[in-house]
Design an enzyme around this catalytic site. Sequence first.
Site, PDB file in Angstrom:
ATOM      1  N   GLY A   1      -3.161 -25.043 -49.781  1.00  0.00           N
ATOM      2  CA  GLY A   1      -3.568 -26.381 -50.200  1.00  0.00           C
ATOM      3  C   GLY A   1      -2.352 -27.157 -50.694  1.00  0.00           C
ATOM      4  O   GLY A   1      -1.501 -27.532 -49.914  1.00  0.00           O
TER       5      GLY A   1
ATOM      6  N   ASP B   1       5.132 -23.727 -36.061  1.00  0.00           N
ATOM      7  CA  ASP B   1       4.399 -24.222 -37.220  1.00  0.00           C
ATOM      8  C   ASP B   1       4.712 -25.710 -37.392  1.00  0.00           C
ATOM      9  O   ASP B   1       5.837 -26.090 -37.701  1.00  0.00           O
ATOM     10  CB  ASP B   1       4.825 -23.422 -38.455  1.00  0.00           C
ATOM     11  CG  ASP B   1       4.027 -23.756 -39.708  1.00  0.00           C
ATOM     12  OD1 ASP B   1       3.461 -24.860 -39.787  1.00  0.00           O
ATOM     13  OD2 ASP B   1       3.985 -22.893 -40.605  1.00  0.00           O
TER      14      ASP B   1
ATOM     15  N   SER C   1       1.789 -20.894 -47.132  1.00  0.00           N
ATOM     16  CA  SER C   1       1.730 -22.344 -47.162  1.00  0.00           C
ATOM     17  C   SER C   1       1.974 -22.809 -48.599  1.00  0.00           C
ATOM     18  O   SER C   1       2.987 -22.441 -49.193  1.00  0.00           O
ATOM     19  CB  SER C   1       0.393 -22.819 -46.591  1.00  0.00           C
ATOM     20  OG  SER C   1       0.405 -24.196 -46.345  1.00  0.00           O
ATOM     21  N   TRP C   2       1.079 -23.624 -49.188  1.00  0.00           N
ATOM     22  CA  TRP C   2       1.240 -23.960 -50.605  1.00  0.00           C
ATOM     23  C   TRP C   2       1.290 -22.698 -51.463  1.00  0.00           C
ATOM     24  O   TRP C   2       1.980 -22.659 -52.493  1.00  0.00           O
ATOM     25  CB  TRP C   2       0.124 -24.880 -51.089  1.00  0.00           C
ATOM     26  CG  TRP C   2      -0.008 -24.840 -52.584  1.00  0.00           C
ATOM     27  CD1 TRP C   2      -0.937 -24.167 -53.318  1.00  0.00           C
ATOM     28  CD2 TRP C   2       0.867 -25.467 -53.534  1.00  0.00           C
ATOM     29  NE1 TRP C   2      -0.701 -24.325 -54.664  1.00  0.00           N
ATOM     30  CE2 TRP C   2       0.398 -25.124 -54.817  1.00  0.00           C
ATOM     31  CE3 TRP C   2       1.998 -26.284 -53.416  1.00  0.00           C
ATOM     32  CZ2 TRP C   2       1.022 -25.570 -55.991  1.00  0.00           C
ATOM     33  CZ3 TRP C   2       2.623 -26.724 -54.584  1.00  0.00           C
ATOM     34  CH2 TRP C   2       2.135 -26.376 -55.842  1.00  0.00           C
TER      35      TRP C   2
ATOM     36  N   HIS D   1       0.797 -22.169 -37.809  1.00  0.00           N
ATOM     37  CA  HIS D   1       0.820 -22.085 -39.275  1.00  0.00           C
ATOM     38  C   HIS D   1      -0.204 -21.112 -39.858  1.00  0.00           C
ATOM     39  O   HIS D   1       0.052 -20.497 -40.891  1.00  0.00           O
ATOM     40  CB  HIS D   1       0.565 -23.484 -39.861  1.00  0.00           C
ATOM     41  CG  HIS D   1       0.602 -23.550 -41.352  1.00  0.00           C
ATOM     42  ND1 HIS D   1       1.764 -23.396 -42.070  1.00  0.00           N
ATOM     43  CD2 HIS D   1      -0.389 -23.742 -42.269  1.00  0.00           C
ATOM     44  CE1 HIS D   1       1.493 -23.505 -43.365  1.00  0.00           C
ATOM     45  NE2 HIS D   1       0.206 -23.710 -43.509  1.00  0.00           N
TER      46      HIS D   1
END
Length: 316
Positions: A41, A264, A109-110, A292
């Site tokens: 996120g 990605d 990711s985040w 991703h």
Amino acid sequence: MLFPPIEPYRHGMLDTGDGHQVYWELCGNPSGKPAVFLHGGPGSGCSPVHRQLFDPAQYNVLLFDQRGCGRSRPHASLDNNTTWHLVADMERLRTQIMGADRWLVFGGSWGSTLALAYAETHPERTAALILRGIFTVRRAEVQWYYQAGASELFPDLWEDFLAPIPEEERGDMVAAYHRRLTGSDPVAQLRAAKAWSRWEDSTITMLPSPRHQQNHAGDQAALAFARIENHYFINEGFMQEGQLIRDAHKLRQIPGVIVQGRYDVCTPMRTAWDLHKAWPEAQFHVVPDAGHAFDEPGILSRLIEATNRYAATGHF
């Protein structure tokens, strides 16, 4: 291959003391190697499939929904919601819930951003790092995905992302979305949240994935995801520009694995490469036929390989 589905053996809410109740759960073997999973996120929340990244016989895994999202409350709240609040939450969860001296930190990711922020702040508490789809909230990274860059690869989907924003405001899409996502018009807020969420959900895999496109289809999920993500990005992750790469020298004694999809589009390989150069001791895996998402086959196999290796040897 993922491990079989499991249910938590304990779960609850952490009172942060500043207005948030953070949902947490413990899964696997209570006597196993301690690990924490950090979702993406920011604003996505955990899902049951994330439990399946760890051998339940070998690991004691803590998963939690970061402030404002998933089962945490208040829903979609931006108050007292920064990277450093989340790092402090992790320390409370480590000491108060898991009771571990050190733990494996896994984030994509985040989640990789938060893992790096945590490990650079608490290297003595980080037994190892497994990172995927590296993102460090540098201006160029945010600009690539929300202003100009990814738009050149997905011009059809980009038109849908532009749609809620008048042409005169499109010079700064993150700011334009911020006005709507934090505004008082609930109809405009939801329209913006849906468009923001669809853009990411439609571009995180190398090939189209109807399942991923439904990640934040519900109104409440879209609101939390879009509001919290945008809040972090307009505030540059609440960090100095380039801070996480600059401070990567603090990771030099921590075993680590970096897994990055070559194609990605959400978090392009440039950032993973920069981290690799700043932290050459970590194993660096480029998956040649992946985007991703963590469950793309080449990425997933590398992640499972990493958790299995740590379970078997205690290091990478």
